[in-house]
Design a protein around this motif. Structure first.
Motif, PDB file in Angstrom:
ATOM      1  N   TYR A 108      36.819  27.964  46.997  1.00 50.33           N
ATOM      2  CA  TYR A 108      37.874  28.254  46.032  1.00 50.33           C
ATOM      3  C   TYR A 108      38.477  26.985  45.438  1.00 50.33           C
ATOM      4  N   ALA A 109      38.511  25.893  46.149  1.00 51.81           N
ATOM      5  CA  ALA A 109      38.925  24.585  45.603  1.00 51.81           C
ATOM      6  C   ALA A 109      40.046  24.726  44.589  1.00 51.81           C
ATOM      7  N   TYR A 110      41.157  25.307  45.028  1.00 45.83           N
ATOM      8  CA  TYR A 110      42.260  25.661  44.132  1.00 45.83           C
ATOM      9  C   TYR A 110      42.677  24.506  43.224  1.00 45.83           C
ATOM     10  N   GLY A 111      42.554  24.715  41.922  1.00 50.78           N
ATOM     11  CA  GLY A 111      43.013  23.733  40.941  1.00 50.78           C
ATOM     12  C   GLY A 111      42.128  22.525  40.772  1.00 50.78           C
ATOM     13  N   ALA A 112      40.969  22.488  41.428  1.00 51.01           N
ATOM     14  CA  ALA A 112      40.130  21.290  41.374  1.00 51.01           C
ATOM     15  C   ALA A 112      39.652  20.976  39.964  1.00 51.01           C
ATOM     16  N   ASP A 113      39.446  22.006  39.152  1.00 55.42           N
ATOM     17  CA  ASP A 113      38.952  21.796  37.790  1.00 55.42           C
ATOM     18  C   ASP A 113      40.033  21.970  36.725  1.00 55.42           C
ATOM     19  N   SER A 114      41.289  22.006  37.158  1.00 58.11           N
ATOM     20  CA  SER A 114      42.391  22.128  36.201  1.00 58.11           C
ATOM     21  C   SER A 114      42.446  20.881  35.323  1.00 58.11           C
ATOM     22  N   LYS A 115      42.723  21.080  34.054  1.00 61.67           N
ATOM     23  CA  LYS A 115      42.722  19.956  33.122  1.00 61.67           C
ATOM     24  C   LYS A 115      43.698  20.227  31.984  1.00 61.67           C
ATOM     25  N   HIS A 334      35.798  32.297  42.461  1.00 64.45           N
ATOM     26  CA  HIS A 334      35.975  30.870  42.753  1.00 64.45           C
ATOM     27  C   HIS A 334      35.940  30.021  41.490  1.00 64.45           C
ATOM     28  N   LEU A 335      35.286  30.516  40.433  1.00 62.59           N
ATOM     29  CA  LEU A 335      35.272  29.770  39.177  1.00 62.59           C
ATOM     30  C   LEU A 335      36.632  29.799  38.486  1.00 62.59           C
ATOM     31  N   LEU A 336      37.438  30.827  38.793  1.00 59.53           N
ATOM     32  CA  LEU A 336      38.798  30.900  38.246  1.00 59.53           C
ATOM     33  C   LEU A 336      39.794  30.147  39.124  1.00 59.53           C
ATOM     34  N   THR A 337      39.661  30.243  40.442  1.00 64.30           N
ATOM     35  CA  THR A 337      40.606  29.519  41.310  1.00 64.30           C
ATOM     36  C   THR A 337      40.501  28.010  41.080  1.00 64.30           C
ATOM     37  N   ARG A 338      39.317  27.541  40.775  1.00 64.05           N
ATOM     38  CA  ARG A 338      39.152  26.109  40.507  1.00 64.05           C
ATOM     39  C   ARG A 338      39.869  25.693  39.228  1.00 64.05           C
ATOM     40  N   ARG A 339      40.075  26.658  38.313  1.00 65.11           N
ATOM     41  CA  ARG A 339      40.759  26.379  37.040  1.00 65.11           C
ATOM     42  C   ARG A 339      42.243  26.730  37.095  1.00 65.11           C
ATOM     43  N   ALA A 340      42.730  27.154  38.259  1.00 68.81           N
ATOM     44  CA  ALA A 340      44.138  27.533  38.366  1.00 68.81           C
ATOM     45  C   ALA A 340      45.021  26.312  38.112  1.00 68.81           C
ATOM     46  N   GLN A 341      46.062  26.525  37.317  1.00 63.14           N
ATOM     47  CA  GLN A 341      46.951  25.415  36.964  1.00 63.14           C
ATOM     48  C   GLN A 341      47.670  24.851  38.176  1.00 63.14           C
ATOM     49  N   THR A 342      47.956  25.735  39.145  1.00 61.83           N
ATOM     50  CA  THR A 342      48.540  25.316  40.423  1.00 61.83           C
ATOM     51  C   THR A 342      47.842  26.069  41.537  1.00 61.83           C
ATOM     52  N   PRO A 343      47.849  25.541  42.762  1.00 58.06           N
ATOM     53  CA  PRO A 343      47.250  26.281  43.881  1.00 58.06           C
ATOM     54  C   PRO A 343      47.883  27.654  44.071  1.00 58.06           C
ATOM     55  N   GLU A 344      49.191  27.767  43.812  1.00 55.48           N
ATOM     56  CA  GLU A 344      49.871  29.051  43.990  1.00 55.48           C
ATOM     57  C   GLU A 344      49.267  30.134  43.098  1.00 55.48           C
ATOM     58  N   LYS A 393      33.979  35.316  29.220  1.00 54.62           N
ATOM     59  CA  LYS A 393      34.949  35.728  28.185  1.00 54.62           C
ATOM     60  C   LYS A 393      36.192  34.853  28.211  1.00 54.62           C
ATOM     61  N   ALA A 394      36.492  34.257  29.364  1.00 55.40           N
ATOM     62  CA  ALA A 394      37.746  33.538  29.550  1.00 55.40           C
ATOM     63  C   ALA A 394      37.702  32.097  29.079  1.00 55.40           C
ATOM     64  N   GLY A 395      36.608  31.675  28.475  1.00 59.20           N
ATOM     65  CA  GLY A 395      36.556  30.314  27.973  1.00 59.20           C
ATOM     66  C   GLY A 395      36.616  29.277  29.080  1.00 59.20           C
ATOM     67  N   SER A 396      37.296  28.157  28.812  1.00 62.11           N
ATOM     68  CA  SER A 396      37.257  27.035  29.748  1.00 62.11           C
ATOM     69  C   SER A 396      38.630  26.465  30.084  1.00 62.11           C
ATOM     70  N   THR A 397      39.713  27.062  29.599  1.00 58.97           N
ATOM     71  CA  THR A 397      41.040  26.489  29.823  1.00 58.97           C
ATOM     72  C   THR A 397      41.594  26.906  31.184  1.00 58.97           C
ATOM     73  N   ASN A 398      42.741  26.340  31.535  1.00 59.62           N
ATOM     74  CA  ASN A 398      43.364  26.623  32.825  1.00 59.62           C
ATOM     75  C   ASN A 398      43.797  28.088  32.945  1.00 59.62           C
ATOM     76  N   LEU A 399      43.768  28.599  34.167  1.00 56.34           N
ATOM     77  CA  LEU A 399      44.370  29.891  34.476  1.00 56.34           C
ATOM     78  C   LEU A 399      45.842  29.633  34.768  1.00 56.34           C
ATOM     79  N   VAL A 400      46.747  30.203  33.942  1.00 51.25           N
ATOM     80  CA  VAL A 400      48.153  29.814  34.031  1.00 51.25           C
ATOM     81  C   VAL A 400      49.032  30.835  34.746  1.00 51.25           C
TER      82      VAL A 400
END
Length: 527
Positions: A108-115, A334-344, A393-400
């Motif tokens: 899940y690597a929470y937020g690892a790919d947030s940008k 896991h592809l979404l958790t990695r894009r999460a803006q924060t671990p929470e 469908k969700a593109g590549s931006t952060n999950l906010v």
């Protein structure tokens, strides 16, 4: 007797038959399969893979590019889509007969790919309807909601009185009103009055009652149901007003009088509803619900990535996109958790996944009951494969942010709403949360609408577009045909969505879809 020339020709070996030109797509260097764009016949050589086809592989389906032993993972998109259930030879068709679900660890690597997401230098705009409280609508309807199934017939009779195709004279003086729609359902009674199921129904009805695409709303009940209108309104912070009026069949004096009373109420609402005018507003007011239905093997290659490219543009312009269908991100979460803006935020998403696992467990169901029969016919084998394509469908931006079903969506950017995978239930929750437009990808040919929000449909392949263009708004098969790139079509789609939000009718609106597709999620025990 043959002539010497003829005899010589007969002795010469025949020319080998021309090999048909076939097309396949490799999505990732680590994949064990390629996707067929054409029917693959046994013996056909796939030069790009150095493999001969072994058997028949239908369009949109998978062909193995190497030998795979039983129990070994099979990858598409560079991700695991299942495990071989029997030996698979290079060149063979990979599908339900030799590929199955299995457990595996996901990082899940929470937020690892947030940008940081880029912002548009100059905001895009559309022609919206600004309500008194500042919210922006894309359509201007009068709505009729029911507290219980028992009042559905009355609600529909009132709405039918104002149908332009039956009684065009009723709305002739109100050109700025898109219509009068009745959104009915089959619930509202014989449920726990303090339970989660009724709370979800009330939250859904509340979201529709205050949706900006409704200029005004009637709420009609029977009178003795569990879902009492006063409590429904109170739990949602609503009350009777000029814009929201409620009554019951029992108090009004029966069916005939209630229909007549409802018609008079709508007539009184129409002049005010007609006063609206569209004006230029920034795209940040656009809230798009993302849906895919009747998916096929091309969904994750063409239409879903095209929608994802448009979502990235929408987010860059300050808008909001709602990804949903929790069972159809299962195995790819896991592809979404990695894009999460924060671990929470990532943990909130996984909490919904765990709820679904428990929900299915106590009801004797399984999370891998997807894909549907139509999905499988189109080339999708496991829910893992479907989920990986759906997330595109969700593109590549952060999950906010992450929301529960029908909760009001307040954040700007990409968000997730917990819903079932069944499209009418899922989109109903998104609209209740504030979606003022639905964008729907399909490979098999879904027919769908979602009043009061317009539904815009994307075909994954040109064959579908040519067969069912009457229901489709954009052909994403051009990506497969090689005539347009994902980014080109994504930019075109973004412009078309702005036009749709500005009032240009979608195909589903032209056909009158939208009233029957209102389906609140029911999780209650019915007693």
């Amino acid at each position: 007797m043959y002539s010497p020339t003829e005899e010589q020709a007969l002795k010469q070996p025949a020319e080998p038959p021309a090999r048909p030109h076939v097309r396949v797509i490799r999505l990732h260097p680590d994949d064990d399969v390629v996707i067929s764009l054409d029917q693959l016949m046994s013996g056909t050589h796939i030069a790009s893979e150095g493999v001969d086809v072994a058997g028949l592989v239908p369009p949109g389906h998978k062909m193995a590019t190497r030998a795979i032993e039983p129990g070994q993972a099979v990858r598409r998109y560079g991700q695991i889509i299942g495990f071989a259930s029997q030996p698979i030879r290079a060149g063979q068709h990979v599908h339900t007969h030799n590929l199955a679900m299995g457990d595996f660890t996901r990082d899940y690597a929470y937020g690892a790919d947030s940008k940081s997401s880029p912002k548009a230098a100059e905001p895009a705009t559309f022609q919206g309807i600004v309500r008194e409280d500042g919210r922006v609508a894309t359509r201007n309807y009068i709505g009729i909601l029911t507290s219980v199934n028992c009042s559905a017939t009355v609600a529909r009779a009132i709405a039918d009185h104002f149908r332009r195709d039956i009684h065009p004279e009723m709305l002739a003086d109100y050109p700025n009103v898109d219509g009068v729609v009745a959104l009915t359902h089959g619930a509202g009674c014989a449920v726990d009055p303090d339970g989660e199921g009724l709370a979800i129904l009330q939250r859904t009805l509340g979201g529709y009652a205050c949706h900006p695409n409704f200029a005004s709303v009637l709420v009609i009940g029977l009178g003795c149901e569990t879902n009492q209108i006063p409590k429904l309104l109170a739990t949602q912070g609503l009350s009777d007003s000029a814009r929201l009026r409620s009554f019951t069949i029992q108090d009004t004096g029966g069916t005939t009088r209630t229909i007549a009373h409802g018609i008079e109420q709508i007539k009184a609402m129409l002049p005010e509803a007609n006063k609206v005018q569209r004006e230029t507003v920034p795209a940040s007011h656009l809230v798009i619900g993302l849906q895919c239905g009747g998916s096929d093997g091309y969904s994750g290659i063409s239409a879903n990535p095209v929608l994802g490219a448009a979502v990235d543009l929408l987010v860059a312009h300050g808008g909001t996109a709602i990804l949903s269908e929790t069972p159809e991100i299962y195995g790819a979460e896991h592809l979404l958790t990695r894009r999460a803006q924060t671990p929470e935020i990532g943990h909130k998403l996984i909490a919904r996944i765990r709820w679904w696992e428990e929900y299915c467990g106590r009801n004797g169901a399984a999370m891998d009951n997807n894909p549907s029969a139509g999905n499988k016919a189109g080339g999708l084998t496991t829910v893992l494969e479907k989920s990986l394509g759906g997330i595109a469908k969700a593109g590549s931006t952060n999950l906010v942010d992450v929301y529960e079903y029908a909760q009001p969506v307040k954040a700007h950017g990409l968000v997730f709403m917990d819903t079932p995978g069944y499209d009418p239930i899922s989109a109903t929750g998104q609209v209740a949360g504030g979606a003022n437009l639905i964008c729907f990808t399909t490979g098999r040919g879904s027919a769908y609408g979602c009043a009061p929000s317009p539904s815009f449909k994307l075909a994954t392949n040109t064959a579908l577009w040519e067969r069912q263009s009457d229901d489709m708004d954009l052909n994403c098969g051009e990506v497969l045909d090689g005539t347009r790139s994902i980014q080109e079509l994504g930019a075109r789609l973004f412009r078309m969505l702005l036009d749709t939000a500005s009032g240009q009718p979608s195909r589903s609106e032209l056909h009158g879809y939208g009233q029957q597709e209102f389906v609140p999620w029911q999780i209650s025990v019915i007693t």
